[in-house]
Enzyme design. Structure first.
Site, short mmCIF file in Angstrom:
data_model
loop_
_atom_site.label_atom_id
_atom_site.label_comp_id
_atom_site.label_asym_id
_atom_site.label_seq_id
_atom_site.Cartn_x
_atom_site.Cartn_y
_atom_site.Cartn_z
CG HIS A 165 0.05 -0.18 2.42
ND1 HIS A 165 0.65 0.93 3.35
CD2 HIS A 165 -0.12 -1.29 3.56
CE1 HIS A 165 0.86 0.69 3.98
NE2 HIS A 165 0.90 -0.80 3.92
N GLY A 166 0.67 2.47 0.52
CA GLY A 166 1.20 3.56 -0.12
C GLY A 166 2.30 3.78 1.19
#
Length: 167
Positions: free
Chosen positions: A14-15
């Site tokens: 994810h980010g």
């Protein structure tokens, strides 16, 4: 084997991984360890799109990932390992993976878990696994992003462990 980071993060890629960890770690492979993701082509595709082109994404189930790690498949690589749960990390260690440190980055709240820190929610199985990892002399540190201060979560885990075993 140059394992650069072993991380427990229930969101996997994810980010925070791409924008935070990958920007400071010199890895060429992300090894996602998840029995569920190996069966979900949509999730695999989304993870592949999120990872920069110069980094290989290897998605394996727990058994195959563990075999790859212990049989030297990644010995010439710089690897970031992402796993969903402490029990997966414990399985790998008990099968011979030589991890010196485990980063707990995100174990979020779901039904049946209790919150110890903002990003650390556990059930009894998580506590048992983290305790067993700790007694194998593996550092366990809590940190969401690389620039965050390392937090020793062992006192919290050991308090939970003692509480569970005094019930």
């Amino acid at each position: 084997m140059p394992i650069v980071l072993v991380r427990i993060d229930d969101r996997l890629v994810h980010g925070q991984i791409v924008q935070g960890w990958l920007k400071i770690l010199d890895v060429n492979i992300i090894l996602v360890v998840s029995d569920i993701v190996t069966l979900d082509t949509m999730q695999q595709m989304l993870m592949t799109m999120a990872v920069p082109d110069n980094i290989k994404l290897d998605i394996k189930n727990l058994k195959n990932a563990t075999n790859g790690i212990t049989n030297g498949q990644y010995d010439k690589e710089r690897v970031m390992i992402l796993a969903v749960s402490p029990s997966d990390i414990l399985y790998m260690i008990e099968a011979g993976a030589d991890f010196k440190s485990v980063n707990v980055g995100g174990m979020h709240f779901i039904s049946g878990k209790r919150q110890l820190l903002r990003n650390l929610c556990v059930n009894d199985n998580d506590v048992e696994s983290l305790h067993k990892i700790h007694i194998k002399s593996v550092e366990i540190e809590g940190r969401i992003l690389p620039e965050d201060e390392k937090k020793d979560i062992i006192p919290l885990i050991e308090k939970e462990y003692r509480s569970m075993h005094s019930r």
